[in-house]
Design a protein around this motif. Sequence first.
Motif, short mmCIF file in Angstrom:
data_model
loop_
_atom_site.label_atom_id
_atom_site.label_comp_id
_atom_site.label_asym_id
_atom_site.label_seq_id
_atom_site.Cartn_x
_atom_site.Cartn_y
_atom_site.Cartn_z
N GLY A 222 10.51 -5.89 3.20
CA GLY A 222 9.39 -5.21 3.83
C GLY A 222 9.03 -5.82 5.17
O GLY A 222 9.80 -6.60 5.75
N ARG A 223 7.82 -5.49 5.62
CA ARG A 223 7.35 -5.96 6.91
C ARG A 223 7.28 -7.49 6.99
O ARG A 223 7.36 -8.07 8.05
CB ARG A 223 5.97 -5.36 7.20
N LYS A 226 9.59 -9.70 9.20
CA LYS A 226 9.23 -10.00 10.61
C LYS A 226 10.14 -9.46 11.72
O LYS A 226 9.66 -9.11 12.78
CB LYS A 226 9.06 -11.51 10.86
N SER A 249 11.14 -1.11 2.83
CA SER A 249 9.90 -0.33 2.84
C SER A 249 9.88 0.51 4.12
O SER A 249 10.64 0.26 5.05
CB SER A 249 8.68 -1.27 2.82
N GLN A 263 15.36 3.44 3.21
CA GLN A 263 13.95 3.52 2.81
C GLN A 263 13.78 3.96 1.36
O GLN A 263 14.35 4.95 0.92
CB GLN A 263 13.19 4.48 3.72
N GLY A 265 10.92 5.05 -1.50
CA GLY A 265 9.53 5.48 -1.64
C GLY A 265 9.35 6.98 -1.60
O GLY A 265 10.33 7.73 -1.67
N GLN A 266 8.11 7.36 -1.47
CA GLN A 266 7.74 8.78 -1.51
C GLN A 266 8.53 9.60 -0.49
O GLN A 266 8.94 10.71 -0.76
CB GLN A 266 6.25 8.89 -1.20
N THR A 267 8.69 9.04 0.71
CA THR A 267 9.43 9.78 1.74
C THR A 267 10.82 9.19 1.96
O THR A 267 11.47 9.48 2.96
CB THR A 267 8.63 9.81 3.06
N GLY A 268 11.25 8.36 1.02
CA GLY A 268 12.59 7.78 1.09
C GLY A 268 13.33 8.08 -0.20
O GLY A 268 13.16 9.16 -0.79
N ILE A 281 7.01 -7.20 0.51
CA ILE A 281 6.54 -5.80 0.41
C ILE A 281 5.19 -5.84 -0.31
O ILE A 281 5.08 -6.45 -1.38
CB ILE A 281 7.55 -4.93 -0.38
N ALA A 284 2.44 -0.74 -1.55
CA ALA A 284 1.64 0.47 -1.30
C ALA A 284 2.10 1.56 -2.27
O ALA A 284 3.26 1.59 -2.68
CB ALA A 284 1.85 0.94 0.14
N GLN A 286 2.83 4.55 -1.89
CA GLN A 286 3.97 5.37 -1.45
C GLN A 286 5.29 4.63 -1.65
O GLN A 286 6.33 5.26 -1.80
CB GLN A 286 3.83 5.76 0.02
N HIS A 287 5.26 3.30 -1.64
CA HIS A 287 6.48 2.55 -1.94
C HIS A 287 6.75 2.58 -3.46
O HIS A 287 7.87 2.83 -3.89
CB HIS A 287 6.39 1.11 -1.43
N ASN A 301 6.16 -12.67 -2.66
CA ASN A 301 5.15 -12.36 -1.65
C ASN A 301 4.24 -13.58 -1.49
O ASN A 301 3.94 -14.25 -2.48
CB ASN A 301 4.32 -11.14 -2.09
N PHE A 321 10.72 -16.86 3.51
CA PHE A 321 11.73 -17.53 4.34
C PHE A 321 12.20 -18.85 3.71
O PHE A 321 13.24 -19.37 4.05
CB PHE A 321 11.20 -17.75 5.76
P1 FAD Z 1 2.90 -4.38 4.48
O1 FAD Z 1 1.99 -3.52 3.71
O2 FAD Z 1 2.48 -4.83 5.84
O3 FAD Z 1 3.19 -5.65 3.57
C1 FAD Z 1 3.91 -6.76 3.98
C2 FAD Z 1 3.83 -7.78 2.86
O4 FAD Z 1 4.62 -8.90 3.19
C3 FAD Z 1 2.41 -8.29 2.61
O5 FAD Z 1 2.08 -8.12 1.24
C4 FAD Z 1 2.48 -9.77 2.98
O6 FAD Z 1 1.67 -10.58 2.14
C5 FAD Z 1 3.95 -10.04 2.76
N1 FAD Z 1 4.44 -11.16 3.60
C6 FAD Z 1 4.28 -11.33 4.93
N2 FAD Z 1 4.92 -12.46 5.34
C7 FAD Z 1 5.48 -12.99 4.24
C8 FAD Z 1 6.23 -14.17 4.01
N3 FAD Z 1 6.58 -15.00 5.01
N4 FAD Z 1 6.63 -14.45 2.74
C9 FAD Z 1 6.29 -13.62 1.71
N5 FAD Z 1 5.57 -12.50 1.87
C10 FAD Z 1 5.16 -12.19 3.12
N6 FAD Z 1 6.16 3.29 2.42
C11 FAD Z 1 7.35 3.05 1.82
O7 FAD Z 1 7.72 1.88 1.61
N7 FAD Z 1 8.14 4.10 1.47
C12 FAD Z 1 7.80 5.38 1.67
O8 FAD Z 1 8.58 6.29 1.33
C13 FAD Z 1 6.55 5.67 2.27
N8 FAD Z 1 6.14 6.94 2.47
C14 FAD Z 1 4.90 7.16 3.01
C15 FAD Z 1 4.43 8.47 3.12
C16 FAD Z 1 3.17 8.70 3.63
C17 FAD Z 1 2.70 10.11 3.72
C18 FAD Z 1 2.36 7.63 4.05
C19 FAD Z 1 0.98 7.86 4.59
C20 FAD Z 1 2.82 6.33 3.95
C21 FAD Z 1 4.09 6.07 3.43
N9 FAD Z 1 4.58 4.78 3.31
C22 FAD Z 1 5.75 4.56 2.67
C23 FAD Z 1 3.89 3.62 3.94
C24 FAD Z 1 3.06 2.78 2.99
O9 FAD Z 1 1.77 3.31 2.90
C25 FAD Z 1 2.98 1.33 3.49
O10 FAD Z 1 2.46 1.33 4.80
C26 FAD Z 1 4.30 0.58 3.49
O11 FAD Z 1 4.95 0.71 2.24
C27 FAD Z 1 4.04 -0.89 3.77
O12 FAD Z 1 5.26 -1.57 3.86
P2 FAD Z 1 5.33 -3.13 3.58
O13 FAD Z 1 4.88 -3.40 2.20
O14 FAD Z 1 6.67 -3.59 3.98
O15 FAD Z 1 4.31 -3.70 4.67
#
Ligand code: FAD
Length: 334
Positions: A222-223, A226, A249, A263, A265-268, A281, A284, A286-287, A301, A321
């Motif tokens: 996920g995000r 970095k 994600s 990807q 999730g809901q849209t993947g 990750i 969320a 949607q994931h 995490n 990391f």
């Molecule tokens: P973030 O929510 O930013 O989470 C990042 C995580 O990484 C955090 O929990 C943080 O604590 C952790 N982290 C950061 N640095 C470190 C580290 N060094 N070590 C360990 N952990 C760390 N999302 C999907 O994934 N798939 C979909 O299909 C999808 N469809 C969507 C459809 C719609 C209509 C909408 C509105 C949204 C959709 N989303 C989808 C987006 C979803 O809402 C989230 O924004 C997305 O899943 C967030 O991705 P993430 O968890 O990677 O990022």
Amino acid sequence: PRSTPVFSGPFSRSAFQRLLSSLAILEQREGKLNHGSLSAITAARSIGGSIHGFVAGSNVKPVAEEAAKVEGVEKIIAVDNVAYEKGLPENFAPLVVENIKKGGYTHIIAGHTAFGKNLMPRIAALLDSQQISDITAIESENTFVRPIYAGNAIATVESSDSVKIITIRGTAFPAAEAQGGSAAVEDGVDPKSEASAEWISEDLAKSDRPDLATAGKVVSGGRGLKSKEDFDNVMQPFADSIGAAIGASRAAVDSGYADNSLQVGQTGKVVAPQLYMAVGISGAIQHLAGMKDSKVIAAINKDPDAPIFQVADVGLVGDLFEKVPELTEKLKSS
Ligand code: FAD
């Protein structure tokens, strides 16, 4: 409120069942049967009645012969025409409709794949039927279960259409056994409809790793990763240490760390592997819609309150990391 189907009198359930007949739309690519599409046969088997498979493309005979060996299929309807090779829905839909009319089927079933999602609404429109999409269970020949609101609610829907146009969620129906059957292969009708679209090219992501949609193990980033460089440096050796497919994600995809095709999730993609590992990750909704049916979910995490831990069977709180390279080394040497 939906009514319970009643089978009584001379029109008993068993007599009715004999009238059921399903056409499973099978996918092929360059002469290879897509085994994922055999899930449509499994779904057809749980409806009951006779089952035919449908396949079209250029030099389709070997694919049709392969499909004829699938357990539970009585007949394969094959149409050999290069015009259908790429599965363009513009001419594939009228082709299938002609064959539905000829066969008098009650249920038309395809995977909820890019191909199925492209094709089936057009077939439904041509037949003036209400499509039933992305089903996860079959209660009876006219009652189906499907997730709605990104899997937050489950709807049970009943169809009174005479021909039911259905797409199925592949993770809910295992592919039918590729062996054990001995169906006849028959030429289908070919209306030779003109396509209003032209196939130009395709750009497919190539990978030596297992296919994300069907892999037994998936590691998703996920995000928290970095950057694209970090995503590749951390996730690729990790995936290879356990022979997993890589997922991501939407935040990771939108930030350019990973290819769109990864990807989850809901849209993947919707996946349900034996093991799903979410790295950086948050979890969320949607994931979760794309992975919460995985058999074992593990999460890494640094935030102990990340929602992913609410669905995880195993959780590791820490900096990815540090933790992921450590885990990768241990797994490689084990
Ligand atoms: P973030 O929510 O930013 O989470 C990042 C995580 O990484 C955090 O929990 C943080 O604590 C952790 N982290 C950061 N640095 C470190 C580290 N060094 N070590 C360990 N952990 C760390 N999302 C999907 O994934 N798939 C979909 O299909 C999808 N469809 C969507 C459809 C719609 C209509 C909408 C509105 C949204 C959709 N989303 C989808 C987006 C979803 O809402 C989230 O924004 C997305 O899943 C967030 O991705 P993430 O968890 O990677 O990022």
